[in-house]
Motif scaffolding. Structure first.
Motif, PDB file in Angstrom:
ATOM      1  N   ALA A  49      42.894  31.909  29.753  1.00  0.00           N
ATOM      2  CA  ALA A  49      43.293  31.084  30.893  1.00  0.00           C
ATOM      3  C   ALA A  49      43.388  31.910  32.169  1.00  0.00           C
ATOM      4  CB  ALA A  49      44.627  30.397  30.602  1.00  0.00           C
ATOM      5  N   HIS A  50      44.017  33.074  32.081  1.00  0.00           N
ATOM      6  CA  HIS A  50      44.164  33.921  33.261  1.00  0.00           C
ATOM      7  C   HIS A  50      42.795  34.352  33.783  1.00  0.00           C
ATOM      8  CE1 HIS A  50      46.546  37.482  35.207  1.00  0.00           C
ATOM      9  NE2 HIS A  50      45.866  36.808  36.083  1.00  0.00           N
ATOM     10  N   SER A  51      41.898  34.722  32.888  1.00  0.00           N
ATOM     11  CA  SER A  51      40.546  35.133  33.283  1.00  0.00           C
ATOM     12  C   SER A  51      39.804  33.995  33.970  1.00  0.00           C
ATOM     13  CB  SER A  51      39.744  35.588  32.061  1.00  0.00           C
ATOM     14  OG  SER A  51      40.367  36.653  31.410  1.00  0.00           O
ATOM     15  N   LEU A  52      39.865  32.800  33.373  1.00  0.00           N
ATOM     16  CA  LEU A  52      39.182  31.644  33.960  1.00  0.00           C
ATOM     17  C   LEU A  52      39.728  31.336  35.353  1.00  0.00           C
ATOM     18  CD1 LEU A  52      39.014  29.340  30.818  1.00  0.00           C
ATOM     19  CD2 LEU A  52      37.072  30.448  31.952  1.00  0.00           C
ATOM     20  N   SER A  53      41.036  31.453  35.510  1.00  0.00           N
ATOM     21  CA  SER A  53      41.657  31.201  36.799  1.00  0.00           C
ATOM     22  C   SER A  53      41.155  32.189  37.851  1.00  0.00           C
ATOM     23  CB  SER A  53      43.182  31.295  36.669  1.00  0.00           C
ATOM     24  OG  SER A  53      43.789  31.111  37.922  1.00  0.00           O
ATOM     25  N   THR A  54      41.111  33.461  37.492  1.00  0.00           N
ATOM     26  CA  THR A  54      40.664  34.489  38.435  1.00  0.00           C
ATOM     27  C   THR A  54      39.185  34.328  38.775  1.00  0.00           C
ATOM     28  OG1 THR A  54      42.346  36.007  37.579  1.00  0.00           O
ATOM     29  CG2 THR A  54      40.548  36.977  38.844  1.00  0.00           C
ATOM     30  N   SER A  57      33.501  27.161  41.170  1.00  0.00           N
ATOM     31  CA  SER A  57      34.946  27.296  41.082  1.00  0.00           C
ATOM     32  C   SER A  57      35.552  26.131  40.308  1.00  0.00           C
ATOM     33  CB  SER A  57      35.543  27.364  42.486  1.00  0.00           C
ATOM     34  OG  SER A  57      36.934  27.482  42.427  1.00  0.00           O
ATOM     35  N   LEU A  58      35.088  24.933  40.594  1.00  0.00           N
ATOM     36  CA  LEU A  58      35.607  23.736  39.923  1.00  0.00           C
ATOM     37  C   LEU A  58      35.410  23.821  38.410  1.00  0.00           C
ATOM     38  CD1 LEU A  58      36.874  20.922  40.072  1.00  0.00           C
ATOM     39  CD2 LEU A  58      34.558  20.008  40.444  1.00  0.00           C
ATOM     40  N   VAL A  59      34.242  24.290  37.986  1.00  0.00           N
ATOM     41  CA  VAL A  59      33.953  24.413  36.556  1.00  0.00           C
ATOM     42  C   VAL A  59      34.986  25.317  35.876  1.00  0.00           C
ATOM     43  CG1 VAL A  59      32.302  25.355  34.872  1.00  0.00           C
ATOM     44  CG2 VAL A  59      31.478  23.940  36.768  1.00  0.00           C
ATOM     45  N   TYR A  60      35.254  26.462  36.490  1.00  0.00           N
ATOM     46  CA  TYR A  60      36.204  27.410  35.894  1.00  0.00           C
ATOM     47  C   TYR A  60      37.641  26.909  35.977  1.00  0.00           C
ATOM     48  CZ  TYR A  60      32.577  30.786  35.021  1.00  0.00           C
ATOM     49  OH  TYR A  60      31.471  31.413  34.511  1.00  0.00           O
ATOM     50  N   PHE A  61      37.995  26.265  37.088  1.00  0.00           N
ATOM     51  CA  PHE A  61      39.353  25.731  37.199  1.00  0.00           C
ATOM     52  C   PHE A  61      39.607  24.622  36.183  1.00  0.00           C
ATOM     53  CE2 PHE A  61      40.129  27.015  41.922  1.00  0.00           C
ATOM     54  CZ  PHE A  61      40.530  28.274  41.519  1.00  0.00           C
ATOM     55  N   LEU A  62      38.607  23.801  35.909  1.00  0.00           N
ATOM     56  CA  LEU A  62      38.771  22.744  34.899  1.00  0.00           C
ATOM     57  C   LEU A  62      38.883  23.329  33.491  1.00  0.00           C
ATOM     58  CD1 LEU A  62      36.381  19.975  36.295  1.00  0.00           C
ATOM     59  CD2 LEU A  62      38.896  19.954  36.266  1.00  0.00           C
ATOM     60  N   GLN A  63      38.093  24.364  33.216  1.00  0.00           N
ATOM     61  CA  GLN A  63      38.207  25.038  31.915  1.00  0.00           C
ATOM     62  C   GLN A  63      39.594  25.674  31.780  1.00  0.00           C
ATOM     63  OE1 GLN A  63      35.034  27.892  31.488  1.00  0.00           O
ATOM     64  NE2 GLN A  63      33.433  26.323  31.493  1.00  0.00           N
ATOM     65  N   ASN A  64      40.057  26.277  32.867  1.00  0.00           N
ATOM     66  CA  ASN A  64      41.382  26.888  32.896  1.00  0.00           C
ATOM     67  C   ASN A  64      42.461  25.848  32.589  1.00  0.00           C
ATOM     68  OD1 ASN A  64      43.550  28.716  33.619  1.00  0.00           O
ATOM     69  ND2 ASN A  64      43.585  27.707  35.595  1.00  0.00           N
ATOM     70  N   LEU A  65      42.366  24.687  33.242  1.00  0.00           N
ATOM     71  CA  LEU A  65      43.334  23.619  33.009  1.00  0.00           C
ATOM     72  C   LEU A  65      43.338  23.196  31.536  1.00  0.00           C
ATOM     73  CD1 LEU A  65      45.381  21.501  33.969  1.00  0.00           C
ATOM     74  CD2 LEU A  65      43.427  20.041  34.582  1.00  0.00           C
ATOM     75  N   ALA A  66      42.162  23.042  30.956  1.00  0.00           N
ATOM     76  CA  ALA A  66      42.063  22.624  29.554  1.00  0.00           C
ATOM     77  C   ALA A  66      42.738  23.633  28.621  1.00  0.00           C
ATOM     78  CB  ALA A  66      40.596  22.434  29.158  1.00  0.00           C
ATOM     79  N   ALA A 113      47.511  25.541  37.387  1.00  0.00           N
ATOM     80  CA  ALA A 113      46.110  25.107  37.309  1.00  0.00           C
ATOM     81  C   ALA A 113      45.862  23.913  38.236  1.00  0.00           C
ATOM     82  CB  ALA A 113      45.746  24.755  35.866  1.00  0.00           C
ATOM     83  N   TYR A 114      46.803  22.961  38.261  1.00  0.00           N
ATOM     84  CA  TYR A 114      46.659  21.823  39.170  1.00  0.00           C
ATOM     85  C   TYR A 114      46.742  22.278  40.627  1.00  0.00           C
ATOM     86  CZ  TYR A 114      46.581  18.109  35.676  1.00  0.00           C
ATOM     87  OH  TYR A 114      46.212  17.266  34.666  1.00  0.00           O
ATOM     88  N   ASN A 115      47.572  23.269  40.907  1.00  0.00           N
ATOM     89  CA  ASN A 115      47.664  23.812  42.254  1.00  0.00           C
ATOM     90  C   ASN A 115      46.321  24.410  42.685  1.00  0.00           C
ATOM     91  OD1 ASN A 115      49.214  24.627  44.661  1.00  0.00           O
ATOM     92  ND2 ASN A 115      48.797  26.687  43.903  1.00  0.00           N
ATOM     93  N   ASN A 116      45.684  25.161  41.766  1.00  0.00           N
ATOM     94  CA  ASN A 116      44.362  25.734  42.071  1.00  0.00           C
ATOM     95  C   ASN A 116      43.358  24.631  42.384  1.00  0.00           C
ATOM     96  OD1 ASN A 116      45.207  28.387  41.683  1.00  0.00           O
ATOM     97  ND2 ASN A 116      44.521  28.458  39.558  1.00  0.00           N
ATOM     98  N   LEU A 117      43.381  23.573  41.580  1.00  0.00           N
ATOM     99  CA  LEU A 117      42.458  22.451  41.821  1.00  0.00           C
ATOM    100  C   LEU A 117      42.752  21.780  43.159  1.00  0.00           C
ATOM    101  CD1 LEU A 117      42.346  20.962  38.225  1.00  0.00           C
ATOM    102  CD2 LEU A 117      40.372  21.853  39.502  1.00  0.00           C
ATOM    103  N   GLY A 118      44.021  21.590  43.485  1.00  0.00           N
ATOM    104  CA  GLY A 118      44.399  20.979  44.756  1.00  0.00           C
ATOM    105  C   GLY A 118      43.932  21.807  45.940  1.00  0.00           C
ATOM    106  N   GLN A 119      44.121  23.117  45.849  1.00  0.00           N
ATOM    107  CA  GLN A 119      43.666  24.011  46.924  1.00  0.00           C
ATOM    108  C   GLN A 119      42.146  23.966  47.063  1.00  0.00           C
ATOM    109  OE1 GLN A 119      45.387  25.847  49.187  1.00  0.00           O
ATOM    110  NE2 GLN A 119      47.232  24.883  48.387  1.00  0.00           N
TER     111      GLN A 119
END
Length: 156
Positions: free
Chosen positions: A99-104, A118-127, A141-147
């Motif tokens: 999760a941390h890797s996907l977020s970064t 970015s969206l692809v990785y943030f969605l994988q991170n959320l999952a 994760a939702y904060n990252n998507l919102g930003q």
């Protein structure tokens, strides 16, 4: 030490002669000794594997921290480091490291203006974070998507 193994009607007899002592063990004893020996060896291997995974989790955490620190200084190095952390974390099934890797990685793509990647990785991170079940990680994760949506100009 001399030994002789005999079989008689599916019963094994092991005769050991060592240092003047004579030992005779029947088939059940041999099987029990074999089981105990294999069990101890498996537990030893299992402990080594667990320790190896703990060591690798530590390395994943270090790589993720380094990738995070590099994100504003050297995005390319950050991306490479985060992908290495992801690969190791995925190999040992370390969900928090994944999760941390996907977020970064997603953050690096966002910072480079590659919003779709970015969206692809943030969605994988959320999952992954939802699978972990940690509410703080999910909120992040939702904060990252919102930003991302804010920067992309898509506020739907």
């Amino acid at each position: 030490m001399n030994f002789k193994l005999e079989s008689l009607n599916n019963f094994f007899l092991l005769t050991l002669h060592s240092k003047g002592y004579l030992f005779k063990l029947g088939g059940i004893c041999i099987l029990m000794i074999s089981y105990v020996s294999l069990s101890a060896q498996f537990q030893s291997n299992s402990k080594r594997q667990n320790q190896r995974n703990i060591d690798l989790q530590f390395e994943v955490d270090r790589l993720n921290d380094l990738a995070w620190d590099l994100r504003n200084v050297s995005p390319d190095s950050s991306m490479i480091t985060a992908r290495l952390a992801y690969t190791i974390a995925n190999t040992i099934d370390y969900s928090k490291g994944i999760a941390h890797s996907l977020s970064t990685i997603g953050l690096n793509w966002k910072n480079m203006g590659e919003f779709d990647s970015s969206l692809v990785y943030f969605l994988q991170n959320l999952a992954v974070r939802e699978e972990i079940g940690d509410e703080i990680l999910i909120a992040s994760a939702y904060n990252n998507l919102g930003q991302l949506y804010k920067e992309k100009g898509n506020m739907q």
